[in-house]
Scaffold this active site. Structure first.
Site, PDB file in Angstrom:
ATOM      1  N   HIS A 137       4.973  -7.029   6.139  1.00  0.00           N
ATOM      2  CA  HIS A 137       5.313  -7.444   4.764  1.00  0.00           C
ATOM      3  C   HIS A 137       5.457  -8.967   4.792  1.00  0.00           C
ATOM      4  O   HIS A 137       4.528  -9.666   5.170  1.00  0.00           O
ATOM      5  CB  HIS A 137       6.573  -6.685   4.317  1.00  0.00           C
ATOM      6  CG  HIS A 137       6.918  -6.784   2.866  1.00  0.00           C
ATOM      7  ND1 HIS A 137       6.047  -7.246   1.904  1.00  0.00           N
ATOM      8  CD2 HIS A 137       8.068  -6.477   2.181  1.00  0.00           C
ATOM      9  CE1 HIS A 137       6.632  -7.218   0.714  1.00  0.00           C
ATOM     10  NE2 HIS A 137       7.863  -6.761   0.846  1.00  0.00           N
ATOM     11  N   HIS A 167      -4.679  -4.995   1.941  1.00  0.00           N
ATOM     12  CA  HIS A 167      -3.486  -4.826   1.110  1.00  0.00           C
ATOM     13  C   HIS A 167      -3.380  -3.367   0.671  1.00  0.00           C
ATOM     14  O   HIS A 167      -4.399  -2.689   0.522  1.00  0.00           O
ATOM     15  CB  HIS A 167      -3.584  -5.728  -0.137  1.00  0.00           C
ATOM     16  CG  HIS A 167      -2.294  -5.859  -0.866  1.00  0.00           C
ATOM     17  ND1 HIS A 167      -1.895  -4.961  -1.830  1.00  0.00           N
ATOM     18  CD2 HIS A 167      -1.300  -6.764  -0.768  1.00  0.00           C
ATOM     19  CE1 HIS A 167      -0.705  -5.321  -2.291  1.00  0.00           C
ATOM     20  NE2 HIS A 167      -0.324  -6.407  -1.658  1.00  0.00           N
ATOM     21  N   ARG A 193      -3.743 -14.735  -5.445  1.00  0.00           N
ATOM     22  CA  ARG A 193      -2.742 -15.650  -4.890  1.00  0.00           C
ATOM     23  C   ARG A 193      -3.314 -16.380  -3.677  1.00  0.00           C
ATOM     24  O   ARG A 193      -2.938 -17.511  -3.388  1.00  0.00           O
ATOM     25  CB  ARG A 193      -1.473 -14.881  -4.503  1.00  0.00           C
ATOM     26  CG  ARG A 193      -0.797 -14.185  -5.674  1.00  0.00           C
ATOM     27  CD  ARG A 193       0.370 -13.311  -5.211  1.00  0.00           C
ATOM     28  NE  ARG A 193      -0.057 -12.257  -4.301  1.00  0.00           N
ATOM     29  CZ  ARG A 193       0.764 -11.435  -3.646  1.00  0.00           C
ATOM     30  NH1 ARG A 193       2.083 -11.541  -3.820  1.00  0.00           N
ATOM     31  NH2 ARG A 193       0.294 -10.497  -2.856  1.00  0.00           N
ATOM     32  N   ASP A 199      -0.876 -14.009   2.330  1.00  0.00           N
ATOM     33  CA  ASP A 199      -0.383 -14.648   3.551  1.00  0.00           C
ATOM     34  C   ASP A 199      -1.471 -15.351   4.358  1.00  0.00           C
ATOM     35  O   ASP A 199      -1.168 -16.099   5.283  1.00  0.00           O
ATOM     36  CB  ASP A 199       0.280 -13.592   4.454  1.00  0.00           C
ATOM     37  CG  ASP A 199       1.376 -12.844   3.732  1.00  0.00           C
ATOM     38  OD1 ASP A 199       2.291 -13.513   3.235  1.00  0.00           O
ATOM     39  OD2 ASP A 199       1.306 -11.604   3.652  1.00  0.00           O
ATOM     40  N   ARG A 201      10.984 -14.424  -3.749  1.00  0.00           N
ATOM     41  CA  ARG A 201      10.976 -13.001  -4.107  1.00  0.00           C
ATOM     42  C   ARG A 201      12.346 -12.524  -4.595  1.00  0.00           C
ATOM     43  O   ARG A 201      12.438 -11.564  -5.377  1.00  0.00           O
ATOM     44  CB  ARG A 201      10.474 -12.186  -2.899  1.00  0.00           C
ATOM     45  CG  ARG A 201      10.295 -10.695  -3.134  1.00  0.00           C
ATOM     46  CD  ARG A 201       9.364 -10.374  -4.319  1.00  0.00           C
ATOM     47  NE  ARG A 201       8.026 -10.871  -4.214  1.00  0.00           N
ATOM     48  CZ  ARG A 201       6.991 -10.248  -3.659  1.00  0.00           C
ATOM     49  NH1 ARG A 201       7.155  -9.058  -3.161  1.00  0.00           N
ATOM     50  NH2 ARG A 201       5.786 -10.803  -3.642  1.00  0.00           N
TER      51      ARG A 201
HETATM   52  C1  MLT Z   1       3.854  -8.599  -1.801  1.00  0.00           C
HETATM   53  O1  MLT Z   1       3.649  -9.673  -2.397  1.00  0.00           O
HETATM   54  O2  MLT Z   1       4.930  -7.990  -1.874  1.00  0.00           O
HETATM   55  C2  MLT Z   1       2.803  -8.086  -0.875  1.00  0.00           C
HETATM   56  O3  MLT Z   1       1.529  -8.408  -1.325  1.00  0.00           O
HETATM   57  C3  MLT Z   1       2.962  -6.643  -0.507  1.00  0.00           C
HETATM   58  C4  MLT Z   1       2.821  -5.610  -1.594  1.00  0.00           C
HETATM   59  O4  MLT Z   1       2.549  -5.897  -2.749  1.00  0.00           O
HETATM   60  O5  MLT Z   1       2.967  -4.416  -1.254  1.00  0.00           O
END
Ligand code: MLT
Length: 385
Positions: free
Chosen positions: A226, A267, A276, A322, A348
């Site tokens: 993650h 993903h 992104r 990433d 986040r």
């Molecule tokens: C995120 O930004 O959380 C990642 O791309 C992982 C996801 O979406 O599961």
């Protein structure tokens, strides 16, 4: 039987698959389209990437981009909420510096909750958004041995202030702030089911306070599958050691032959290049086109997609968020990849906090989503051995 719409037919094939694709609720902050990528409250990420981080905070909590007046009011509100108690900052200096900075972040959030929680979901959520930049910056300084935490300034924007509190000697703070603003906006939210957000909401469903929920969410974010992937990606780019696409291709083939994961590609939901990632490749071409690690990231983009596409079992061979972020961060002056996931977490936390407020305060006509309790099928319960 209710007349509810059937969204998903669960069979035994779906068990033990990490809830992949199971609909479990509604998400009002963002949506992830497999081909177009994430949108926040209906705005594609491509339209938002260059907006001010404070605008995205407003969008997450109030579901609209702010007017000038609303922006100024939220800015003043968050500024007034800043300030981390001395006991929290002092405790950081006693933590084990061999531990990962994400473990420090989880601990720091718990400490912050011990000293400052109010028990009101929205209050605590906004306090978290306002105070986490100081916490993450303090962790960076104390953990890396750079020095004591730097206090927030009185008049800077959210990320400009964060860069000021990092206090990196010799850094071009304007360049770093420009980069981190885009990084922040891109990482704020990614639907309701990404592991950290899901974890935060699950813990919140038991009515733990939001600091505890966020600490758990950051634990979920820390793993290399993650949020920890941005650190793993930069380490991988350093290991590649060449910008030649053919040599990079050989590196990728070798990794696969050794059954090693190719970080930064694929993903759980996306089936095309993550916008992104595309935004960051373009940003790199503006900010650090000649940087060797960034050039390596571009070569990886070409080589890894080619190699991974050869395997029909790989549903998405494309770069994700990433793949390139670390190459930009190191070019911007943040060369220690150990801290990259904390930067992901800083952003986040805003999305997770907004989603928790939504599930606790607004969902189901204000009753909130009940405690999470999915069903597991009992199997093979005889004693082992
Ligand atoms: C995120 O930004 O959380 C990642 O791309 C992982 C996801 O979406 O599961």
């Amino acid at each position: 039987m209710s007349d509810a719409e059937v969204l998903f037919q669960i069979t035994t094939d779906h068990l033990d698959t990490g809830l992949r694709g199971y609909p479990v609720g509604y998400c009002r902050t963002s949506k992830v389209d497999p081909y177009k990528g994430v949108s926040y409250v209906g705005y594609p990420i491509t339209e938002l990437a260059r907006k001010e981080p404070i605008d995205i905070v407003h969008l997450m909590f109030f579901r609209e981009l702010p007017t000038d007046e609303q922006r100024a009011s939220l800015e003043a509100d968050l500024r007034a909420r800043r300030g981390i108690p001395a006991d929290v900052l002092n405790t950081l200096s006693g933590l084990n510096r061999d531990g990962h900075p994400m473990a420090w972040l989880g601990t720091g959030l718990q400490l912050l909750g011990l000293s400052t929680r109010t028990g009101d979901w929205m209050e605590d959520a906004l306090n978290l958004v306002a105070r986490t930049p100081e916490l993450v910056a303090a962790i960076f300084r104390v953990h890396s041995g750079l020095g004591a935490p730097i206090a927030p300034s009185s008049d800077k924007g959210l990320i400009e202030d964060f860069v000021h509190m990092l206090g990196i000697p010799g850094a071009d703070e304007d360049k770093l702030a420009a980069l981190l603003k885009v990084f922040y906006v891109l990482h704020v939210d990614h639907g309701g089911g990404n592991l950290s957000t899901f974890t935060g909401k699950a813990v919140a469903s038991g009515h733990a306070d939001i600091f505890t929920c966020m600490s758990a969410a950051m634990g979920a974010l820390s793993g290399p599958l993650h949020g920890g992937a941005n650190q793993a990606c930069l380490e991988q780019l350093r290991e590649v050691g060449t910008t030649d696409v053919d040599e990079v291709e050989a590196y990728v083939r070798n990794r696969l032959a050794n059954k090693d994961k190719v970080f930064g590609f694929g993903h759980g939901v996306l089936r095309a290049e993550d916008p992104r990632a595309t935004i960051q490749y373009e940003l790199g071409k503006e900010l650090c086109p000649d940087d060797e690690i960034f050039q390596t990231a571009l070569a990886m983009r070409a080589a890894a997609v080619k190699v991974l596409s050869e395997n029909p079992k790989i549903s998405n061979p494309h770069p994700n968020v990433d793949a390139v972020s670390g190459s930009l961060l190191q070019a911007g002056g943040l060369s220690d990849a150990n801290y990259y996931t904390n930067l992901f977490g800083l952003a986040r936390i805003t999305g997770i906090a907004a989603q928790i407020v939504d599930e606790r305060v607004h969902a189901r006509g204000g009753k909130g989503v009940p405690i999470y309790r999915p069903k597991y099928i009992a199997k093979d319960q005889a004693p082992r051995g």
